[in-house]
Motif scaffolding. Structure first.
Motif, short mmCIF file in Angstrom:
data_model
loop_
_atom_site.label_atom_id
_atom_site.label_comp_id
_atom_site.label_asym_id
_atom_site.label_seq_id
_atom_site.Cartn_x
_atom_site.Cartn_y
_atom_site.Cartn_z
N SER A 33 0.83 -1.22 0.00
CA SER A 33 0.00 0.00 0.00
C SER A 33 0.86 1.26 0.00
O SER A 33 0.55 2.23 -0.70
N GLN A 67 -8.62 -6.48 1.45
CA GLN A 67 -7.82 -5.26 1.60
C GLN A 67 -7.01 -4.97 0.34
O GLN A 67 -6.87 -3.81 -0.06
N GLN A 108 0.90 3.88 -3.11
CA GLN A 108 0.49 5.26 -2.86
C GLN A 108 1.60 6.25 -3.24
O GLN A 108 1.33 7.33 -3.78
N SER A 127 -8.43 2.74 -3.33
CA SER A 127 -8.30 3.61 -2.17
C SER A 127 -6.93 3.44 -1.57
O SER A 127 -6.09 2.70 -2.07
N ARG A 128 -6.72 4.14 -0.47
CA ARG A 128 -5.48 4.04 0.29
C ARG A 128 -5.84 4.01 1.77
O ARG A 128 -6.95 4.35 2.18
N PHE A 129 -4.88 3.58 2.59
CA PHE A 129 -5.10 3.59 4.02
C PHE A 129 -5.07 5.04 4.53
O PHE A 129 -4.16 5.80 4.20
N SER A 138 -9.75 -0.80 10.20
CA SER A 138 -8.90 -0.22 9.17
C SER A 138 -9.73 0.78 8.39
O SER A 138 -10.90 0.52 8.07
N ARG A 139 -9.10 1.90 8.06
CA ARG A 139 -9.82 3.01 7.41
C ARG A 139 -9.24 3.25 6.02
O ARG A 139 -8.02 3.26 5.86
N PHE A 140 -10.13 3.49 5.05
CA PHE A 140 -9.73 3.65 3.65
C PHE A 140 -10.28 4.96 3.12
O PHE A 140 -11.41 5.37 3.44
N LEU A 185 -9.46 -3.48 -2.07
CA LEU A 185 -9.81 -2.10 -1.73
C LEU A 185 -8.68 -1.14 -2.07
O LEU A 185 -8.93 0.03 -2.44
N LEU A 186 -7.44 -1.59 -1.95
CA LEU A 186 -6.31 -0.72 -2.25
C LEU A 186 -6.16 -0.43 -3.73
O LEU A 186 -5.35 0.41 -4.12
N ARG A 203 -3.00 0.44 8.86
CA ARG A 203 -4.10 -0.49 9.06
C ARG A 203 -4.00 -1.14 10.44
O ARG A 203 -2.96 -1.11 11.09
#
Length: 800
Positions: free
Chosen positions: A186, A265, A190, A272-274, A423-425, A268-269, A278
């Motif tokens: 991630s 995860q 990013q 998105s990004r963290f 964990s937030r995205f 989702l990446l 995480r």
């Protein structure tokens, strides 16, 4: 459905060779535990030795299988780590400025390097997802085999022994933490995207955040973006739950099996990004144990939870309001929020608490306070001091307002304590017109609360919960990929608040939620068939919207998106293809290049040009290696015959000049010929050479009606030698001394071998002859049979 039928589908097809031998081991367990078929029955009260022996054998089999899978998983994890490290080194070289600052042009080659580097990192992410899926599949297979043994034998000793000696080892693949790989993936992805966006902004002269400050930005998106810019996790959690939906906002809830967390995860990446690092617990899989999943999750949540929420409201009033809403109103109603309770206090392990409470206008207001004063706030303690509880003087007024709102409504009381690993995205395509946020809670635990702390029993939620929020004009993206993925189960209208209140209150006035049947079944789905990765993705340039085309997979991974379109996908050309081509000047009247001609095996060599002819010459007189060896052996005992003048005339013919018709230079060299001496007695086929032409089998061509030859001399000599050696061996065996017994036996065996070799060599020489009389064939076969029988009899006599 039996697990053996879906093991290969749930695992990675390209890694099927490393799968556990589930069917064979299960059949072995069933065969050994099935009564009957002559199996002994243990005496009651005594140890069953057969069962103990079978248990030891099965333990060793499972241990070997575990060791084989563990080696593969460790090697694959190391390979992924090396690939990510290589991508990091390439990123450092790519981040170095290659052009002056004044020159804002980005070379095409550099853009292609961005695309190739991003594609390499995406492939590494696909490998991480495949490794997580492979590991969870093998873990489930081991658990089911141990369960089968316990069910068919009634003994749990094997499971306890195997878990204690093998699976509880921290180095076992079932305890593999893919978190470090996921963090590197991630972070690197990013950095590549951020570097590319930075270069584009430098080229266009834009500043960071200029798009968000543009006129016409939505106030809702502005509030959400402000929470993101604060960088605090409690502000993120509070904003996603209390900021109302806009005109085109959407809430989507998904259930996720614990074995699909890492794969999800990675998916989702892609979009998105963290927001922050995480949760460390979100990369650990559930252990292989017979303990119910709820108990395991409750233990894990109490040890590793990093997010807490304490809600307060009137339970019956809350249930009545929620049951009046439809599913569409829960997900798409303008102004709705995920939090429906009057008050909720959120905190984590590193930050202070944040209170979200409703005012009279049904608008949520926030207050930041210290965590140790949460019990005093919700406990209606008269000695509560807002000045001490507030983090700073700026938040003191908000804390006082929260305390007053709680005192005005006496029906509000603490309902439950919610804890999870979160964990937030944050979406990578967020702008002033669109925004995406998501939270993933694993190892969720609900506990009934009285006052400020939880004093009831902990109830674990069986699945992980993914909440995705989209605001603005968003088409496709994360929600489209999730709806088509096999990793999640979408539950429309799900509310964790309502479920927790129903779970902890057990009031008859609160009806059970409609998603309870989903909690009682296995939500894991079979992945779609593996699809080949298109080569166009290798040349894709990372852009702000470059990841909206679905998750790309490698050849060992499985496609996560499904397409009903039957139109073939065209390869995307590289950026070099869009360069302006240089015009080349060609001379007028230039000869056209010759048309390419393909050779066929049916073409005649003489057709067309000689240079294009492709001819394979095969000598019809070429002899095998076996015949060449016998020719050389026969040449030692043969005398070449002289060719008569009449035969030479037939060979030369009219077209071939004789020696007398050659030139003077050739006369001087051909008049005197050296005499070839030969002392052999064997007969050899005559050969004559004229120029470059070789003719064999002269006697057959000159005398086609010659009578059949008798036995060759080489065959006769070999047969005589074999019989003589065999006769000597008999004499040696009959007159040998007892002192030299071993020397005599060695001499007899050597003589037997030599006799057989001569007999076989003679018979082989007889086989090479074309015309042999029947008498010679009869004699040769009789001698071979006599020699073989005599040698066998002598060997039997010698060995007693």
């Amino acid at each position: 459905m039996k697990y053996g039928e879906t093991l290969r589908q749930r695992s990675i097809p390209a890694w099927s060779h490393y799968n556990i031998d589930y069917d064979d081991i299960k059949h072995y367990i069933k065969e050994q535990t099935t009564p009957g078929k002559g199996k002994t029955v243990a005496v009651p009260g005594r140890v069953d030795e057969k069962l103990q022996q079978f248990e030891d054998t099965l333990f060793q089999i499972l241990k070997d299988q575990h060791h084989r899978i563990d080696l593969f998983v460790r090697s694959k994890a190391g390979e992924i780590q090396r690939r990510l490290d290589h991508s990091k080194r390439q990123l450092k070289s790519l981040a170095a400025p290659a052009t002056p600052v004044a020159d804002r042009r980005i070379p095409v080659g550099r853009l292609e390097r961005y695309g190739k580097l991003e594609n390499d990192v995406l492939k590494a992410g696909d490998e991480i997802r495949s490794l997580a899926r492979f590991t969870s599949t093998q873990r489930t297979a081991l658990r089911k085999l141990l369960k089968k043994y316990k069910k068919w034998t009634g003994s749990g000793q094997l499971e306890e022994r195997f878990c204690g000696d093998v699976l509880d080892d921290p180095k076992s693949f079932v305890k593999l933490d893919l978190g470090p790989l996921l963090d590197d993936y991630s972070t690197t992805l990013q950095e590549i995207r951020s570097l590319y966006d930075t270069r584009l902004r430098q080229r266009s002269g834009e500043n960071d955040g200029a798009e968000l400050k543009a006129s016409g930005a939505s106030s809702i998106i502005t509030d959400l973006q402000a929470a993101l810019d604060s960088g605090t996790k409690v502000a993120f959690d509070d904003a996603i739950a209390t900021v109302p939906l806009g005109d085109s906002g959407t809430f989507a809830s998904y259930f996720v099996h614990l074995e699909n967390i890492v794969e999800l995860q990675v998916l989702l990446l892609q979009y998105s990004r963290f927001m922050t690092p995480r949760s460390r617990a979100n990369s650990h899989a559930s252990p292989v144990s017979s303990t119910p999943q709820s108990e395991t999750s409750a233990r894990t949540s109490s040890d590793t939870a990093d997010y807490y929420a304490l809600e307060a409201d009137d339970a019956e009033r809350f249930a009545q309001e929620q049951n009046a809403l439809t599913i569409i109103e829960r997900e798409h109603q303008i102004g709705s929020t995920p939090q429906k309770a009057k008050m909720c206090v959120r905190w984590n392990n590193t930050e202070e608490a944040r209170v979200a409470f409703q005012t009279r206008s049904n608008v949520y207001r926030n207050a930041t306070m210290k965590k140790k004063f949460v019990s005093a706030l919700l406990g209606r303690d008269a000695t509560f001091s807002a000045k001490k509880a507030a983090v700073s003087a700026e938040h003191e007024a908000d804390v006082i307002a929260a305390k007053q709102a709680l005192e005005k409504d006496s029906s509000i009381k603490s309902l439950y304590l919610y804890s999870a690993c979160r964990s937030r995205f944050v979406g990578i395509n967020n702008s002033s017109q669109r925004l995406t946020m998501a939270t993933l809670d694993t190892h969720t635990c609900i506990q009934k609360a009285e006052g400020a702390g939880g004093d009831g029993d902990k109830i674990a939620f069986p699945f992980a919960v993914l909440l995705v929020r989209q605001d603005g004009a968003v088409s496709g993206g994360m929600l489209a990929a999730l709806d088509q993925s096999h990793l999640v189960e979408r539950v429309r209208g799900f509310s964790m608040e309502y479920h927790a209140i129903w779970q902890t209150s057990k009031s008859p006035n609160i009806p059970p939620p409609f998603w309870l049947p989903v909690l009682d079944r296995d939500i894991r789905k079979l992945p779609p068939p593996a699809m080949k990765r298109t080569p166009s993705s290798a040349n894709r340039t990372p852009t702000s919207s470059g990841s909206n085309h679905g998750a790309t997979d490698s050849t060992t991974a499985v496609e996560t998106t499904r397409s009903n379109s039957t139109v073939p996908e065209l390869d995307t050309p590289t950026l070099r293809s869009f360069r302006k081509k240089r015009r080349r000047n060609h001379p007028h009247g230039a000869a056209q290049p010759p048309q390419q001609k393909y050779w066929s095996e049916y073409d005649h060599p003489e057709d067309g040009e000689a240079s294009e002819a492709y001819v394979i010459y095969m000598d019809p007189n070429q002899k095998s290696a076996f015949e060449t060896v016998f020719d050389k052996l026969g040449g030692l005992f043969s005398r070449p015959q002289k060719i008569d003048e009449e035969e030479e005339a037939l060979l030369n013919g009219d077209a071939t000049p004789k020696d007398s018709e050659t030139s003077d230079d050739e006369d001087e060299t051909n008049t005197v010929k050296p005499r070839v001496r030969s002392y052999g007695t064997l007969r050899q086929s005559h050969r004559a050479t004229s120029g470059n032409q070789r003719i064999t089998d002269l006697e057959t061509q000159a005398h086609p009606h010659s009578p059949k030859a008798s036995m060759p001399h080489f065959t006769a000599i070999s047969y005589v030698a074999s019989l003589v050696i065999l006769f000597v061996a008999y004499i040696l065996a009959a007159t040998g001394r007892h002192k030299l017994r071993y020397q005599v036996d060695f001499g007899v065996i050597f003589a037997i071998c030599s006799s057989l070799i001569f007999a076989i060599a003679g018979f082989a020489s007889l086989l090479r002859q074309q015309d042999v009389s029947y008498l010679a064939w009869t004699f040769g076969i009789i001698v071979l049979v006599v020699d073989a029988i005599g040698s066998g009899g002598l060997l039997a006599w010698m060995l007693g």
